[in-house]
Design an enzyme around this catalytic site. Structure first.
Site, short mmCIF file in Angstrom:
data_model
loop_
_atom_site.label_atom_id
_atom_site.label_comp_id
_atom_site.label_asym_id
_atom_site.label_seq_id
_atom_site.Cartn_x
_atom_site.Cartn_y
_atom_site.Cartn_z
N ASP A 121 -7.15 4.16 -4.51
CA ASP A 121 -7.74 4.14 -3.38
C ASP A 121 -8.18 5.46 -2.86
O ASP A 121 -8.61 6.00 -3.99
CB ASP A 121 -6.58 3.61 -2.14
CG ASP A 121 -7.31 3.19 -0.85
OD1 ASP A 121 -7.64 2.14 -0.78
OD2 ASP A 121 -7.33 4.09 0.11
N LYS A 155 0.86 -1.05 0.04
CA LYS A 155 0.04 0.15 0.11
C LYS A 155 0.71 1.06 -0.04
O LYS A 155 2.05 1.13 0.38
CB LYS A 155 -0.83 -0.15 1.09
CG LYS A 155 -1.97 0.76 1.01
CD LYS A 155 -3.21 0.12 0.39
CE LYS A 155 -4.34 0.85 0.19
NZ LYS A 155 -5.77 0.07 -0.53
#
Ligand code: NDP
Length: 446
Positions: free
Chosen positions: A164, A124
């Protein structure tokens, strides 16, 4: 392994990272029993190697705003684990981004990606840059400066980012473009790309649609379906809007949506016209939900409030951000007859809320299972890029729904208790963990 000891050690070594500790604690408490059945895991200190990211890249991003002022932000990429495939996970641009949040997301991503059955490790990344109120040119300059630092660590077989919070098709396009310029290669190095340059049909819809498919599978275990059910949704970004769209298509009533300013409540369910307007407002006009009652005065707007205590629902689908549904919200949902919670966001329910749902034995799907359709479809985008082929929307949607069915089955396999209740948290954690653990054992101490 003693969960408490491992956790205490992580807290000592990495203090001030509450979201990371929260995510680790949830996984460790559900895998402890299985872990202890494998003494070889302990000999290889698998647990520590699985909890601590392989690598963290952090850097300064300098860029110039429209007034000519030089601005700086922090950029990060947490490459958590690549035992079962290249690092894979989204990039978040939001003022709240810090290492604790990215470490929790990368940790969760590792198990989620494993659950999809596709060959993807977990990662991430992101920045404390807030895209809100920035011009297109500012967004582009920021994305380019971000990738100018990060590009050496990325690649189709190394690490493949996606979107995201705060990162949608526009941002992915700018980042992919700059990555291509630096490497002089056109490869499947990002997912969530535009259709004209390697994106997959259904990728924008996939997280929300996938959550609805997972919910359908959960409801089917009780002989129920979505038709006629009142569904409270939070958020009004990518995940929330496509969740709402699919719920309405399947005959459900969407009784709420929200953004970081407040909630819109539609006690009788949004009409198609109302939903279309909200979709347009949030997706293309970059508007705010407080503007909605100007157009539809019959809809209530509650400033600064989340939906959970405002409206009765059968099903809750939190789809905004982490820790957005707490114990008090859970009490209100349960008191109002909510019997299913399926998480679109990552870790939206606090530990107290999760315990209440499980104690009440309602259907409760954690994000790492219910929202895995997004990354699964990213995996399908990678497969299409490797083949240099584009599949039809029907084909991708069909594969997505099969993947969600399989994830549901894996959760049931590992999460079904003696009394028949399915603990989806336990099921998802064990199913995700076992594959990564086996791969790490086979590859030696790295
Ligand atoms: P978007 O940026 O498209 O939308 C986020 C939504 O959540 C917006 O409505 C935003 O409000 C709201 N929001 C963000 N932060 C807060 C906050 N602190 N409090 C209240 N509301 C907030 O992001 P996505 O829809 O892509 O992501 C939503 C969630 O889903 C995240 O948890 C993400 O990690 C998760 N997820 C996303 C996937 C994807 O494919 N995109 C895949 C799997 C999980 P506002 O408009 O005011 O900013």
């Amino acid at each position: 392994m003693k969960t408490t000891e491992v956790l205490a050690d992580l807290k000592r070594r990495f203090p001030n990272e509450p979201e990371y500790h929260q995510a680790v604690e949830e996984v460790l408490s559900s895998i402890e029993e299985v872990y202890n059945e494998h003494p070889e895991f302990e000999r290889y200190n698998l647990i520590e190697r699985l909890c601590v990211p392989d690598r963290i890249i952090s850097f300064r991003v300098s860029w110039v705003d429209d007034s000519g002022k030089v601005r700086t932000n922090m950029g990060y990429r947490v490459q958590h684990n690549n035992a079962i495939g290249p690092y894979k996970g989204g990039i978040r641009f939001h003022a709240s981004v810090n290492l604790s949040i990215l470490k929790f997301l990368a940790f969760e991503q590792t198990f989620k990606n494993s659950l999809t059955t596709l060959a993807m490790g977990g990662a991430k990344g992101g920045s404390d840059f807030s895209p809100r109120g920035k011009s297109d040119m500012e967004i582009m300059r920021f994305c380019q400066a971000f990738i100018a630092e990060l590009w050496r660590n990325l690649g189709a077989d190394t690490d493949v980012p996606a979107g995201d919070i705060g990162v949608g098709g526009r941002e992915v396009g700018y980042m992919f473009g700059y990555f291509k310029k630096m490497t002089r290669e056109f490869t499947g190095s990002f997912t969530g790309k535009g259709l004209s340059f390697g994106g997959s049909l259904i990728r924008p819809e996939a997280t929300g649609y996938g959550n609805c498919y997972f919910l359908q599978n959960m409801l089917a275990t009780k002989g129920l379906d979505i038709k006629g059910k009142r569904v409270a949704i939070s958020g009004s970004g990518n995940v929330a809007t496509y969740t709402a769209k699919k719920i309405m298509e399947l005959g459900g009533k969407v009784v709420s949506m929200s953004d970081s300013g407040g909630s819109i409540i539609a006690p009788d369910g949004l009409t198609q016209e109302q939903f279309d307007y909200i979709f347009e407002l949030k997706t293309y006009m970059r508007g705010r939900l407080y503007e909605v009652p100007d157009r539809f005065p019959e809809l209530e707007y509650h400033e600064g409030e989340r939906p959970w205590q405002l409206v009765k629902c059968d099903i809750a689908m939190p789809s905004a951000t982490q820790n957005e549904l707490d114990g008090v919200d859970a009490d209100a949902l349960l008191a109002n007859g909510c019997f299913a919670v399926s998480e679109g966001a990552n870790m939206p329910s606090t530990p107290s809320a999760v315990h209440k749902f499980i104690d009440a034995k309602i259907l409760y799907a954690p994000g790492k299972a219910a929202n895995a359709g997004g990354v699964a479809t990213s995996g399908l985008e990678m497969a299409q890029n490797s083949e240099r082929l584009n599949w039809s929307a029907e084909e991708v949607d069909h594969r997505l729904s099969e993947i969600m069915k399989n994830i549901h089955a894996a959760c049931v396999k590992y999460g079904k208790q003696d009394d028949g209740y399915v603990n989806y948290v336990r099921g998802a954690n064990i199913a995700g963990f076992m594959k990564v653990a086996e791969a790490m054992m086979a590859q030696g101490i790295l």
